[in-house]
Design a protein around this motif. Structure first.
Motif, short mmCIF file in Angstrom:
data_model
loop_
_atom_site.label_atom_id
_atom_site.label_comp_id
_atom_site.label_asym_id
_atom_site.label_seq_id
_atom_site.Cartn_x
_atom_site.Cartn_y
_atom_site.Cartn_z
N SER A 46 0.84 -1.20 0.00
CA SER A 46 0.00 0.00 0.00
C SER A 46 0.87 1.25 0.00
O SER A 46 1.96 1.25 0.58
N LEU A 47 0.38 2.30 -0.61
CA LEU A 47 1.05 3.60 -0.59
C LEU A 47 0.39 4.45 0.48
O LEU A 47 -0.84 4.56 0.54
N ARG A 84 -10.51 -3.28 14.98
CA ARG A 84 -9.60 -4.25 14.40
C ARG A 84 -8.36 -3.53 13.91
O ARG A 84 -8.39 -2.34 13.62
N VAL A 85 -7.25 -4.27 13.78
CA VAL A 85 -5.97 -3.67 13.40
C VAL A 85 -5.31 -4.53 12.33
O VAL A 85 -5.28 -5.75 12.44
N ILE A 86 -4.78 -3.87 11.31
CA ILE A 86 -3.94 -4.53 10.32
C ILE A 86 -2.55 -3.89 10.46
O ILE A 86 -2.41 -2.67 10.38
N TRP A 87 -1.53 -4.72 10.70
CA TRP A 87 -0.18 -4.22 10.93
C TRP A 87 0.64 -4.28 9.65
O TRP A 87 0.47 -5.16 8.82
N GLY A 88 1.57 -3.33 9.52
CA GLY A 88 2.48 -3.29 8.39
C GLY A 88 3.77 -2.61 8.77
O GLY A 88 4.01 -2.31 9.94
N LYS A 89 4.61 -2.34 7.77
CA LYS A 89 5.90 -1.73 8.02
C LYS A 89 6.24 -0.77 6.89
O LYS A 89 5.92 -1.04 5.72
#
Length: 96
Positions: A46-47, A84-89
């Protein structure tokens, strides 16, 4: 001179934190879309637009930091929570 500088720095930090009250440990951002070419999009990347980051050198601080996309679901999960949570870096800058 070093101890005077350290004392000034400590006093300055205390003054800044006293004025600010709580310290916010997150930065707001917006999802712009997916990484894509003209015909396809890669949905695993994702941007993001991070608030206050306008140039490529500004992104160096955020490289490797974790991203949390927090949203509210319609129904509660098994623990009774709707959020809810979506994790990224943050992996690399994009654009100029």
């Amino acid at each position: 001179a070093t101890s005077a500088h350290q004392t000034f720095a400590a006093a300055f930090c205390r003054a800044v934190f006293a004025r600010m009250g709580q310290v916010r440990l997150y930065v707001k951002g917006a999802i712009l879309g997916y990484k894509r070419s003209m015909a396809q999009q890669q949905t695993n990347t994702s941007l993001l637009k991070i608030q206050g980051v306008n140039k490529k050198p500004d992104t160096e601080f955020y490289l490797g930091k974790r991203i949390a996309y927090v949203y509210k679901g319609k129904k509660a999960d098994k623990d009774g929570k709707k959020h809810r949570v979506i994790w990224g870096k943050v992996t690399r800058p994009h654009g100029n």
